[in-house]
Write a protein that holds these residues in place. Structure first.
Motif, PDB file in Angstrom:
ATOM      1  N   VAL A 514       0.838  -1.207   0.000  1.00  0.00           N
ATOM      2  CA  VAL A 514       0.000   0.000   0.000  1.00  0.00           C
ATOM      3  C   VAL A 514       0.870   1.254   0.000  1.00  0.00           C
ATOM      4  O   VAL A 514       0.667   2.174  -0.799  1.00  0.00           O
ATOM      5  CB  VAL A 514      -0.949  -0.002   1.228  1.00  0.00           C
ATOM      6  CG1 VAL A 514      -1.655   1.354   1.361  1.00  0.00           C
ATOM      7  CG2 VAL A 514      -1.965  -1.118   1.115  1.00  0.00           C
ATOM      8  N   TYR A 515       1.869   1.291   0.882  1.00  0.00           N
ATOM      9  CA  TYR A 515       2.672   2.499   1.067  1.00  0.00           C
ATOM     10  C   TYR A 515       3.498   2.829  -0.173  1.00  0.00           C
ATOM     11  O   TYR A 515       3.494   3.964  -0.658  1.00  0.00           O
ATOM     12  CB  TYR A 515       3.585   2.337   2.285  1.00  0.00           C
ATOM     13  CG  TYR A 515       4.206   3.635   2.735  1.00  0.00           C
ATOM     14  CD1 TYR A 515       3.449   4.595   3.398  1.00  0.00           C
ATOM     15  CD2 TYR A 515       5.551   3.914   2.506  1.00  0.00           C
ATOM     16  CE1 TYR A 515       4.009   5.788   3.819  1.00  0.00           C
ATOM     17  CE2 TYR A 515       6.120   5.110   2.926  1.00  0.00           C
ATOM     18  CZ  TYR A 515       5.335   6.043   3.579  1.00  0.00           C
ATOM     19  OH  TYR A 515       5.882   7.230   3.976  1.00  0.00           O
ATOM     20  N   LEU A 516       4.210   1.826  -0.680  1.00  0.00           N
ATOM     21  CA  LEU A 516       5.067   2.077  -1.840  1.00  0.00           C
ATOM     22  C   LEU A 516       4.254   2.202  -3.122  1.00  0.00           C
ATOM     23  O   LEU A 516       4.604   2.975  -4.012  1.00  0.00           O
ATOM     24  CB  LEU A 516       6.109   0.966  -1.979  1.00  0.00           C
ATOM     25  CG  LEU A 516       7.094   0.840  -0.804  1.00  0.00           C
ATOM     26  CD1 LEU A 516       8.031  -0.332  -1.015  1.00  0.00           C
ATOM     27  CD2 LEU A 516       7.890   2.135  -0.625  1.00  0.00           C
ATOM     28  N   GLY A 517       3.169   1.445  -3.188  1.00  0.00           N
ATOM     29  CA  GLY A 517       2.318   1.507  -4.392  1.00  0.00           C
ATOM     30  C   GLY A 517       1.700   2.876  -4.581  1.00  0.00           C
ATOM     31  O   GLY A 517       1.806   3.490  -5.650  1.00  0.00           O
ATOM     32  N   ILE A 518       1.077   3.401  -3.518  1.00  0.00           N
ATOM     33  CA  ILE A 518       0.462   4.734  -3.598  1.00  0.00           C
ATOM     34  C   ILE A 518       1.542   5.816  -3.506  1.00  0.00           C
ATOM     35  O   ILE A 518       1.482   6.842  -4.175  1.00  0.00           O
ATOM     36  CB  ILE A 518      -0.577   4.927  -2.478  1.00  0.00           C
ATOM     37  CG1 ILE A 518      -1.664   3.847  -2.571  1.00  0.00           C
ATOM     38  CG2 ILE A 518      -1.209   6.317  -2.554  1.00  0.00           C
ATOM     39  CD1 ILE A 518      -2.662   3.884  -1.437  1.00  0.00           C
ATOM     40  N   GLY A 519       2.566   5.556  -2.656  1.00  0.00           N
ATOM     41  CA  GLY A 519       3.602   6.560  -2.410  1.00  0.00           C
ATOM     42  C   GLY A 519       4.379   6.957  -3.647  1.00  0.00           C
ATOM     43  O   GLY A 519       4.832   8.101  -3.762  1.00  0.00           O
ATOM     44  N   SER A 520       4.546   6.028  -4.599  1.00  0.00           N
ATOM     45  CA  SER A 520       5.307   6.338  -5.810  1.00  0.00           C
ATOM     46  C   SER A 520       4.645   7.412  -6.657  1.00  0.00           C
ATOM     47  O   SER A 520       5.272   8.024  -7.518  1.00  0.00           O
ATOM     48  CB  SER A 520       5.490   5.068  -6.653  1.00  0.00           C
ATOM     49  OG  SER A 520       4.228   4.562  -7.038  1.00  0.00           O
ATOM     50  N   ARG A 521       3.355   7.682  -6.370  1.00  0.00           N
ATOM     51  CA  ARG A 521       2.618   8.696  -7.135  1.00  0.00           C
ATOM     52  C   ARG A 521       2.568  10.060  -6.436  1.00  0.00           C
ATOM     53  O   ARG A 521       2.043  11.017  -6.991  1.00  0.00           O
ATOM     54  CB  ARG A 521       1.168   8.221  -7.378  1.00  0.00           C
ATOM     55  CG  ARG A 521       1.102   6.896  -8.127  1.00  0.00           C
ATOM     56  CD  ARG A 521      -0.330   6.384  -8.193  1.00  0.00           C
ATOM     57  NE  ARG A 521      -0.391   5.088  -8.826  1.00  0.00           N
ATOM     58  CZ  ARG A 521      -0.463   4.883 -10.141  1.00  0.00           C
ATOM     59  NH1 ARG A 521      -0.504   5.924 -10.961  1.00  0.00           N
ATOM     60  NH2 ARG A 521      -0.517   3.676 -10.644  1.00  0.00           N
ATOM     61  N   LEU A 522       3.113  10.119  -5.226  1.00  0.00           N
ATOM     62  CA  LEU A 522       3.042  11.382  -4.476  1.00  0.00           C
ATOM     63  C   LEU A 522       3.994  12.427  -5.034  1.00  0.00           C
ATOM     64  O   LEU A 522       5.066  12.114  -5.533  1.00  0.00           O
ATOM     65  CB  LEU A 522       3.376  11.137  -3.002  1.00  0.00           C
ATOM     66  CG  LEU A 522       2.400  10.306  -2.172  1.00  0.00           C
ATOM     67  CD1 LEU A 522       2.849  10.282  -0.723  1.00  0.00           C
ATOM     68  CD2 LEU A 522       0.987  10.837  -2.259  1.00  0.00           C
ATOM     69  N   LYS A 523       3.611  13.701  -4.855  1.00  0.00           N
ATOM     70  CA  LYS A 523       4.462  14.811  -5.311  1.00  0.00           C
ATOM     71  C   LYS A 523       5.797  14.822  -4.564  1.00  0.00           C
ATOM     72  O   LYS A 523       6.836  15.094  -5.141  1.00  0.00           O
ATOM     73  CB  LYS A 523       3.742  16.152  -5.074  1.00  0.00           C
ATOM     74  CG  LYS A 523       2.547  16.396  -5.986  1.00  0.00           C
ATOM     75  CD  LYS A 523       1.891  17.716  -5.630  1.00  0.00           C
ATOM     76  CE  LYS A 523       0.627  17.941  -6.464  1.00  0.00           C
ATOM     77  NZ  LYS A 523      -0.058  19.186  -6.067  1.00  0.00           N
ATOM     78  N   VAL A 524       5.752  14.529  -3.264  1.00  0.00           N
ATOM     79  CA  VAL A 524       6.975  14.552  -2.456  1.00  0.00           C
ATOM     80  C   VAL A 524       7.986  13.551  -2.984  1.00  0.00           C
ATOM     81  O   VAL A 524       9.169  13.848  -3.151  1.00  0.00           O
ATOM     82  CB  VAL A 524       6.647  14.251  -0.971  1.00  0.00           C
ATOM     83  CG1 VAL A 524       7.925  14.006  -0.181  1.00  0.00           C
ATOM     84  CG2 VAL A 524       5.863  15.389  -0.353  1.00  0.00           C
ATOM     85  N   VAL A 525       7.519  12.338  -3.279  1.00  0.00           N
ATOM     86  CA  VAL A 525       8.423  11.283  -3.765  1.00  0.00           C
ATOM     87  C   VAL A 525       8.965  11.640  -5.139  1.00  0.00           C
ATOM     88  O   VAL A 525      10.159  11.469  -5.411  1.00  0.00           O
ATOM     89  CB  VAL A 525       7.687   9.920  -3.816  1.00  0.00           C
ATOM     90  CG1 VAL A 525       8.600   8.834  -4.354  1.00  0.00           C
ATOM     91  CG2 VAL A 525       7.183   9.552  -2.434  1.00  0.00           C
ATOM     92  N   LYS A 526       8.101  12.181  -6.001  1.00  0.00           N
ATOM     93  CA  LYS A 526       8.568  12.602  -7.333  1.00  0.00           C
ATOM     94  C   LYS A 526       9.590  13.728  -7.210  1.00  0.00           C
ATOM     95  O   LYS A 526      10.568  13.772  -7.952  1.00  0.00           O
ATOM     96  CB  LYS A 526       7.374  13.053  -8.183  1.00  0.00           C
ATOM     97  CG  LYS A 526       6.485  11.893  -8.622  1.00  0.00           C
ATOM     98  CD  LYS A 526       5.289  12.385  -9.421  1.00  0.00           C
ATOM     99  CE  LYS A 526       4.417  11.217  -9.869  1.00  0.00           C
ATOM    100  NZ  LYS A 526       3.205  11.663 -10.584  1.00  0.00           N
ATOM    101  N   GLY A 527       9.348  14.623  -6.245  1.00  0.00           N
ATOM    102  CA  GLY A 527      10.301  15.710  -6.022  1.00  0.00           C
ATOM    103  C   GLY A 527      11.649  15.194  -5.588  1.00  0.00           C
ATOM    104  O   GLY A 527      12.692  15.654  -6.046  1.00  0.00           O
ATOM    105  N   LEU A 528      11.667  14.189  -4.698  1.00  0.00           N
ATOM    106  CA  LEU A 528      12.919  13.604  -4.229  1.00  0.00           C
ATOM    107  C   LEU A 528      13.645  12.891  -5.362  1.00  0.00           C
ATOM    108  O   LEU A 528      14.865  12.917  -5.453  1.00  0.00           O
ATOM    109  CB  LEU A 528      12.649  12.622  -3.076  1.00  0.00           C
ATOM    110  CG  LEU A 528      12.104  13.254  -1.785  1.00  0.00           C
ATOM    111  CD1 LEU A 528      11.770  12.178  -0.761  1.00  0.00           C
ATOM    112  CD2 LEU A 528      13.104  14.230  -1.195  1.00  0.00           C
ATOM    113  N   SER A 529      12.872  12.257  -6.266  1.00  0.00           N
ATOM    114  CA  SER A 529      13.481  11.592  -7.422  1.00  0.00           C
ATOM    115  C   SER A 529      14.149  12.605  -8.343  1.00  0.00           C
ATOM    116  O   SER A 529      15.243  12.371  -8.868  1.00  0.00           O
ATOM    117  CB  SER A 529      12.411  10.812  -8.206  1.00  0.00           C
ATOM    118  OG  SER A 529      11.840   9.826  -7.397  1.00  0.00           O
TER     119      SER A 529
END
Length: 541
Positions: A514-529
Motif C-alpha cells: 500500500v505504502y510504496l504503491g500509492i507513495g510512488s505517485r506522491l508529489k513529495v516522492v517525485k520531487g525527491l526523485s
C-alpha cells in the motif's frame, strides 16, 4: 576521480548498512541462547563501554578524515601521514587510559546496577566480570578508528568498508559460536557465555585492525611516493595540528554520545527504580532487558532514514558557509521529507504490529507479552531519534555547537527527572515517556535556533508532508485490517509463535504494498526523485 569517490562512498555506506543489519540479526539467536537475563548482563557491559569508547576517540576518526582530505587537496600528503603517526600515539594512550578506567570502575558500576542482597537476578560479581572483559576492546578500537579516518580522508573507502564488515562478522561469529560452545558443549554458566560475547568486541577489533594494517603495508610504497612527490610538503606544528583536529572533532562526538547516554540512564536506573516500587531484581532486569531489545528494533528504521537524510548535511554546511540561505532552507526541507517518509510508516507499523513482531524476532522465551507492549509504546522513538539526529547535524552545519550542547544537557536532565517521576505511576512505560520528553525538548530547542538563524518556516514543510501523513494513515488502516483478519483466520492450534510469524509477514507485506504503491505517485516522492537525478547530472558535468 569523481566516479572513484562515488564508488568508495557507496562501499562505505553499504559496509555500514551491512554491519548494522548483522548487528541486528545476531541478537535473535543470541537472546535465544542466553535469554532476557543474559541479555540484561550483556547490556550492562556494553552501556558504559559505548560511552567510554566515544570519549576515548573524542570524534577523531571523522575529524581525521576531514583533516587529511583538506591537506591532501592542498597537495600536502606529508601532513596526513604525520597526523596518522601522532594520532595513533594519542589513540593508544587514550585507549589504555579508557581501558584502565573501565576495568577499575567495574566493581563500582556493578554495585550501582545490582543489589547484592537480592539473589533473584544477576550478581554483582557477574556484572563486574563482563564489564572487565569488554574493557579490553578499548585497547584496540580507538587506534583502529584513526586508521579508518586516514583512509577515508585519502578518498580510499574500500579498506574502511572491508575492515568494518570483517570486524562485525568476526565479532558475531565469536559471540554465537563461543556462547553455544560454552553453554551446550562445556555446560558452562550463563555468565561465562555472556563474558565470551563481551570479549568478542576485542576479537572483532583486532580482526578489523589487522585488515587495515595489511592494506596499509601493501600500499606503503605508493603512499611514500605520494608524500615525496606532493607539491606542498610543509610540516605543521604538532600542537597546532591537534588544535585544528580537536576543533573538527568536538561536533562529531556531540550527537554520537546523546542516544547512548539516554540508553545508559535507563540501564543504570531501571533496576533500582522498579525495586523501589516492589519488583524483585529478576523482574526489574527483565524490564531492563526488554526495553533494550525494543530499542534495537526501533533503531533499524532510524539508521536507514538518517543514512539517507544525513547525506544532504554536507551540502547544508557548504551552502551555509557560502551564504546561500535559500539553498540551505531547501536542503533542510528535503532532509526532513526523506526522514518522515521513511520513519513514520515504520513507527506506525511497529506500533500496530508490536506484539507479533517482538514475538517473531525474539521468540516466546523473552517475555513476548511485556516486550510487545513496550515495543508498541517505543515505536514513536523511530521518528523522534531520527529528528534529533538530523536537527543536531543541521545545528552543527550552521555553527551552533554550543547551543546544541545546551539543548542536549536540558534533555538529559529532563530524562533523569522524569525517569524517577514516572516509573512509580505508570511502571514500564515511564522510562519510554521520559525518553520522549527529553528528546522532544532538545528537538524543539534545535528547531527554534534553526528557525531564528535561517528564517526557516516550519509550516510550509508541514504542508509538503500532508500527503505523507495521509498515506501513513491509509497504510496503518490497511495493516490493522490485515492483522485483524489474519489473526481471525489463523487457527488457535497453530501456536503463538507461528501465528505471530505469519501475522507479521503478511501484515508487513500488505503495508509495504500500500505504502510504496500509492507513495510512488506522491508529489513529495517525485520531487525527491528529481533531486536525485539533478545531483547525478551535476556530478556528471
Amino acid at each position: 576521480m569523481e566516479s572513484k569517490f562515488i564508488r568508495g562512498t557507496f562501499f562505505l555506506t553499504a559496509a555500514s548498512l551491512i554491519s548494522k543489519i548483522l548487528g541486528f540479526i545476531y541478537i535473535i539467536p543470541f537472546t535465544a541462547l542466553v535469554g532476557t537475563q543474559g541479555y540484561a548482563l550483556y547490556k550492562y557491559a556494553y552501556g558504559p563501554y559505548t560511552i567510554l569508547l566515544s570519549i576515548s576517540t573524542i570524534g577523531l576518526p571523522l575529524a581525521v578524515s576531514k583533516f587529511v582530505s583538506k591537506y591532501n587537496e592542498l597537495g600536502n600528503y606529508r601532513v596526513g601521514l604525520t597526523l596518522l603517526r601522532y594520532g595513533m600515539y594519542l589513540m593508544l594512550i587514550s585507549g589504555i587510559i579508557s581501558f584502565t578506567a573501565l576495568y577499575l570502575m567495574a566493581p563500582f558500576l556493578a554495585e550501582i546496577l545490582i543489589d547484592a542482597n537480592d539473589p533473584t537476578g544477576n550478581s554483582v560479581e557477574d556484572v563486574q566480570f563482563v564489564i572487565r572483559l569488554v574493557s579490553f576492546a578499548l585497547l584496540v578500537i580507538p587506534a583502529m578508528s584513526i586508521f579508518r579516518g586516514y583512509f577515508q580522508g585519502s578518498q580510499s573507502m574500500g579498506p574502511s568498508a572491508l575492515s568494518t564488515v570483517i570486524e562485525q562478522v568476526v565479532r558475531i561469529v565469536f559471540i554465537l559460536v563461543g556462547g553455544y560452545v560454552a553453554i551446550h558443549l562445556f555446560n558452562s554458566s550463563l555468565t561465562n557465555a555472556v563474558g565470551i560475547a563481551t570479549f568478542a568486541a576485542f576479537i572483532g577489533g583486532v580482526a578489523g585492525f589487522v585488515v587495515l594494517l595489511i592494506v596499509f603495508f601493501k600500499r606503503r610504497k605508493l603512499i611514500k611516493k605520494q608524500r615525496d612527490m606532493s607539491p606542498n610538503n610543509e610540516e605543521l606544528n604538532i600542537l597546532s595540528m591537534f588544535k585544528e583536529l580537536i576543533g573538527y572533532a568536538i561536533p562529531f562526538v556531540i550527537t554520537g554520545l546523546t542516544i547512548p547516554i539516554f540508553q545508559n540512564i535507563d540501564t543504570f536506573t531501571i533496576n533500582e527504580l522498579f525495586k523501589s516500587i516492589g519488583y524483585k531484581l529478576d523482574e526489574a532486569e527483565t524490564i531492563n532487558s526488554v526495553i533494550g531489545l525494543a530499542q534495537i528494533l526501533v533503531m533499524v528504521p532510524v539508521s536507514l532514514a538518517t543514512a539517507f537524510g544525513m547525506s544532504l548535511i554536507p551540502g547544508i554546511t557548504s551552502a551555509f558557509t557560502s551564504g546561500r540561505v535559500q539553498e540551505v532552507q531547501s536542503k533542510i526541507t528535503q532532509t526532513m521529507q526523506i526522514l518522515v517518509f521513511f520513519t513514520l510508516p515504520a513507527a506506525m507499523g511497529l506500533c500496530i504490529l508490536g506484539k507479533p513482531i517482538y514475538t517473531m524476532v525474539f521468540g516466546l522465551e523473552n517475555s513476548p507479552e511485556l516486550g510487545g507492549g513496550i515495543l508498541q509504546w517505543y515505536s514513536l522513538g523511530a521518528v523522534i531519534f531520527a529528528l534529533f539526529t538530523v536537527t543536531a547535524a543541521i545545528m552543527q552545519g550552521i555553527n551552533e555547537q554550543k547551543k546544541l550542547i545546551l539543548g542536549i544537557v536540558f534533555g538529559i536532565i529532563l530524562k533523569i527527572a522524569f525517569n524517577f517521576l514516572l516509573v512509580q505511576y505508570i511502571g514500564e512505560i515511564g522510562p519510554i515517556l521520559a525518553t520522549y520528553i527529553g528528546f522532544i525538548v532538545s528537538i524543539i530547542y534545535n528547531i527554534v535556533f534553526i528557525k531564528r538563524k535561517l528564517q526557516y518556516k516550519v509550516l510550509p514543510l508541514l504542508q509538503t508532508l500532508k500527503e505523507v501523513f495521509l498515506l501513513v494513515l491509509v497504510m496503518s488502516i490497511a495493516v490493522w485490517i490485515v492483522k485483524f483478519l489474519t489473526e481471525l483466520w489463523l487457527a488457535e492450534a497453530l501456536g503463538l509463535y507461528s501465528r505471530s510469524l505469519l501475522t507479521s509477514i503478511i501484515s508487513i507485506c500488505a503495508g509495504m504494498f500500500v505504502y510504496l504503491g500509492i507513495g510512488s505517485r506522491l508529489k513529495v516522492v517525485k520531487g525527491l526523485s528529481l533531486i536525485k537525478k539533478r545531483n547525478k547530472n551535476s556530478k556528471g558535468e
